[in-house]
Every structure is written in C-alpha cells, then in structure tokens.
Scaffold this active site. Structure first.
Site, mmCIF file in Angstrom:
data_model
loop_
_atom_site.group_PDB
_atom_site.id
_atom_site.type_symbol
_atom_site.label_atom_id
_atom_site.label_comp_id
_atom_site.label_asym_id
_atom_site.label_seq_id
_atom_site.Cartn_x
_atom_site.Cartn_y
_atom_site.Cartn_z
ATOM 1 C CG ASP A 140 33.187 -9.277 103.463
ATOM 2 O OD1 ASP A 140 33.340 -10.280 102.764
ATOM 3 O OD2 ASP A 140 32.123 -8.627 103.456
ATOM 4 C CE LYS B 193 32.273 -12.476 105.434
ATOM 5 N NZ LYS B 193 32.838 -12.925 104.157
HETATM 6 O O1 2IT Z 1 33.985 -13.513 101.414
HETATM 7 C C1 2IT Z 1 35.165 -13.906 101.556
HETATM 8 O O2 2IT Z 1 35.533 -15.017 101.177
HETATM 9 C C2 2IT Z 1 36.101 -13.004 102.209
HETATM 10 N N1 2IT Z 1 35.713 -11.914 102.599
HETATM 11 C C3 2IT Z 1 37.534 -13.403 102.404
HETATM 12 C C4 2IT Z 1 37.704 -14.290 103.581
HETATM 13 C C5 2IT Z 1 39.124 -14.607 103.940
HETATM 14 O O3 2IT Z 1 39.306 -15.197 105.026
HETATM 15 O O4 2IT Z 1 40.041 -14.278 103.190
#
Ligand code: 2IT
Length: 447
Positions: free
Chosen positions: A164, A124
């Site tokens: 996100d 993240k």
């Molecule tokens: O919380 C999540 O799963 C996302 N923000 C998407 C993450 C992604 O790599 O598509």
C-alpha cells in the site's frame, strides 16, 4: 437499522476515530434502504457485527538506523472480516498511520474484495514508519523487525498482506525474506506483490492503475464518449499513478497533470513514455518531490509549488495518492473548469463534500473501492497461481483483470442506477459489495 443510532453508538465507543467513522457512515447511508428490506439481516445484527474488526494486533517495532541509533515504531494488523475468505489487504508505512486509518482502510477493503468476486476477506495493516529519506539498509532492517512480530498471524490460509502507500515490491521482498525464515517454510501465498520469479504475478505492479482506467473507460463509454483525447489530471507518482498514466496514454488519453506533496507538474502535451518511466525513478528515490519531473524535463513539465492537480483544467480527475486529498473547494474548482468524470483511485480520496458536489451536478463519480479493486483482484490471482504452482503470461493476467473490472462496473450500474438514469456508483459499489458479505455471514451463523 437506523444509521443515526448506529453512528451515535460508534462515535461514543470509538471517539476521535475520524476516518473510520467517515468510512462507516458512507457505507451505511448508501445501503440503509436496501438493508431494511431484509429482516433477516436485522435479526442477525449484520451491521452491528460488520463494523467491528474480528481482531486488531498492535505491536512494537524496534530497529537500528544507519547512525546506530535505536528507533521504535508502532506496527498493526487489522483482521476485519473473513466471511468471504482469508483476510486480505495491504500494509501502509506512513507517519500518520494509526488505528483509525487502518480500520477505515480495512473496512473499505471488505467491500472492495467482495466486489472482485474472489474468495477474499478484508484486512489492513502497517506502521507509523516514514520511508522518506531512508536508506535501503534501513528499509530492510525495518521490514525484518516488523515481520518478526507479524509472521505468526499471517499465512496463505489465514491472512495475506500486500503493499500500500510506502510499501512496494522492494519492501515486499524484504518482508517475505523475513517471513520465510521465521516460518521455516516457503508459503508464497502469505504475501502478494512479490517479484516475478519467486511467486509474483506479472501485471500486479500495474494492476491498480490499469484496472482504474478500465473502469473509467466504461464510465466514459456509458456517456457515448471515448477516452481518446481526454485530458486527465492525476495526483501522486507512485505505483498507482504510474499504472494509470501508462494505460491512459496507451488508450489515447492525455495525462496533463501529476502532483506531489510539494506541488503540481503541468504537462501541456501530455505525459510520454520517458516521463512515465521517470515516475518510477522518482518513487524509488524516496524524495517524495514531484518537482523532480520538471527539473528533469524542463521543456515538457511546468512545476508550481503548493498547488494540487485539481487546479489544472481536465476532463477526468483521478486522485491516486491519499485519503481525503480532494476537498469540496477542489471539487468546485474542477467543476468550474469543466470536469466531466471523476474516479477515486486512492482509498477514500475524496472528502464527503467533494463527492456531494459532483453528484449534485450529476457528474459521474467512481468510488475508490470499485475503481481501485484491480490491485487486490490481481493479488487474488497471484494467490491462485501460487496455490497451483503456475505462472500466467502477462496477457492472461491482464485479460482476467479486465474481465473482473468489467464485472465490477456492471454490478455498480445494476445496484446504482437512479431515477432519470444517473448512475450513483458509490451506492452501487456499496450495495453490491455488502450483499455478498452479508449473505455469507448469515449462512455461517452467529459467530
Ligand atoms: O488498497 C488496496 O486494495 C491495496 N493496497 C492492495 C491490497 C492487496 O491485498 O493487494
């Protein structure tokens, strides 16, 4: 393992990292019994290793605003766990972003990505940058400055960020433009959530919301009911709430409330196509005000300042905005109003007291890491398409997404069924997600 001992050590080592500690505690408490049936996990200290990220990058992001003033933000990428595949997870641009928030999100992402059954590790990132009120040019300059630092640490075989909160298709476009320029190569798999036509996947914008409704559809069927005519209260009006409203309406449910930081809009007749389309206009305006819906459609939407979506009577409540947005008192209000199902779509959208209140009343509660996994699953499908230089049609992607959500649902039931038939979806998701990662870590040795 003893959760108490592990938590005491983590609290001493990472004081004040509240969200991170909250997320770890929930996972450990629900897997403890199962974990302790495996002495090989204990011998390899799987839990002690999995709670710490592989590495965290923190970097300065300096950019120039429209007035010519120099601005400095903090950027981060948490590369948490790569046992199952490349680090994968979104970037969040929000003023409250800090290490604790991104560690909680990265930790959750490990198990969510595991549930998709795709080869994806957890990560993240983001920045304490507030997109509210920013111009397009400011957003672009910020994204370019952010990527100037991040680009060396990502790539299609290493780490693939996505969107996100505060990062959507437009931001991914600017980030990718900067990435390909700095890296001097078109590695489309280095970012997902790209637009269709230059590596993006159809259905990726809708995927989190569609996937959440596919999961809720199964929760409702489990009780011998149908989504038809069910009243749904949603928080938020971003991509996730928009996708959920679209699919819920298509399947005959009625979205009777959406909310924002300023208050709630009640929609007594349910949301319609015009209003669903307007959610995107509201998001793109970066005003962050749900009142705009009532101003645009005064006959169909009633705005109340300072209230949450959870004050509106509904059958199904779906937090789609931010962590800890539903408190125990909100849960009690929903229960009093007869809520029958709750599904977290935002990561850790419900506070522990709220979850406990629903579970005590045996109200089915779907946790974020299972309910919202359709987003990252479709990111995984985007990477597959990029690697194979192919484009699947929208129905093809949707069918794969639907199957993945059905499989996740089945795994949650398999590992979450309790005495007297109550399904503890939280426990089911955590055990199913954890087992796959733990087995991969064991197989790959102490590293
Ligand atoms: O919380 C999540 O799963 C996302 N923000 C998407 C993450 C992604 O790599 O598509």
């Amino acid at each position: 393992m003893k959760v108490k001992t592990i938590m005491a050590n983590l609290e001493a080592k990472h004081p004040g990292e509240k969200e991170y500690l909250q997320a770890v505690k929930e996972v450990l408490e629900t897997i403890e019994k199962e974990y302790n049936k495996h002495p090989e996990f204990e011998a390899a200290k799987i839990v002690e290793r999995i709670v710490e990220p592989d590495r965290i990058f923190t970097f300065r992001v300096t950019w120039v605003d429209d007035k010519g003033e120099v601005q400095t933000n903090l950027g981060y990428r948490v590369q948490y766990n790569a046992a199952l595949g490349i680090y994968k997870g979104g970037l969040r641009f929000h003023p409250a972003v800090n290490v604790s928030m991104l560690k909680f999100l990265g930790f959750e992402q490990i198990f969510k990505n595991s549930l998709t059954n795709l080869p994806l590790g957890g990560g993240k990132g983001g920045a304490d940058f507030d997109p509210t009120g920013k111009s397009d040019a400011e957003i672009m300059r910020f994204c370019q400055a952010f990527m100037r630092e991040l680009w060396r640490n990502i790539g299609p075989d290493l780490d693939s960020p996505a969107g996100d909160v505060g990062v959507g298709g437009r931001e991914i476009g600017y980030l990718y433009g900067a990435y390909k320029t700095l890296a001097r190569e078109h590695s489309t798999g280095a970012l997902t959530g790209k637009s269709y036509g230059w590596g993006g996947s159809l259905i990726r914008p809708e995927a989190t919301g569609f996937g959440a409704i596919y999961y809720v559809d199964r929760m409702v069927q489990e009780k011998g009911e149908s989504l038809k005519g069910k009243k749904i209260a949603l928080s938020g009006f971003g991509n996730v709430a928009w996708g959920a409203a679209t699919k819920a309406t298509e399947l005959g449910a009625k979205v009777v409330a959406i909310s924002g930081p300023d208050g709630v809009c009640e929609l007594p007749k349910g949301i319609d196509k015009e209003m669903i389309d307007y959610m995107l206009v509201m998001r793109d305006s970066r005003r962050n005000k749900v009142k705009d819906m009532a101003d645009k459609f005064p006959a169909k939407a009633k705005f109340t300042a300072g209230k949450k979506a959870w004050s509106v009577k509904c059958d199904i409540a779906m937090p789609c905005a931010f962590q800890n947005e539903m408190a125990e008192e909100d849960a009690k209000q929903l229960i009093k109003n007869g809520v029958k199902y709750v599904a977290e779509v935002s990561n850790m959208g419900c506070q522990p007291g709220a979850i406990a209140a629903f579970q005590a009343k045996k109200i089915p509660f779907g946790p974020g890491k299972a309910v919202n996994a359709g987003g990252v699953a479709t990111s995984g499908l985007e990477i597959c398409q990029n690697a194979g230089h192919i484009n699947w049609t929208a129905p093809e992607v949707d069918a794969k997404l639907h199957k993945i959500m059905n499989d996740i649902y089945d795994m949650c039931v398999e590992h979450g069924k309790e005495a007297k038939g109550y399904i503890n979806y939280v426990k089911g998701a955590n055990i199913a997600g954890f087992m796959r990662v733990a087995k991969a870590m064991l197989a790959q040795g102490i590293i």
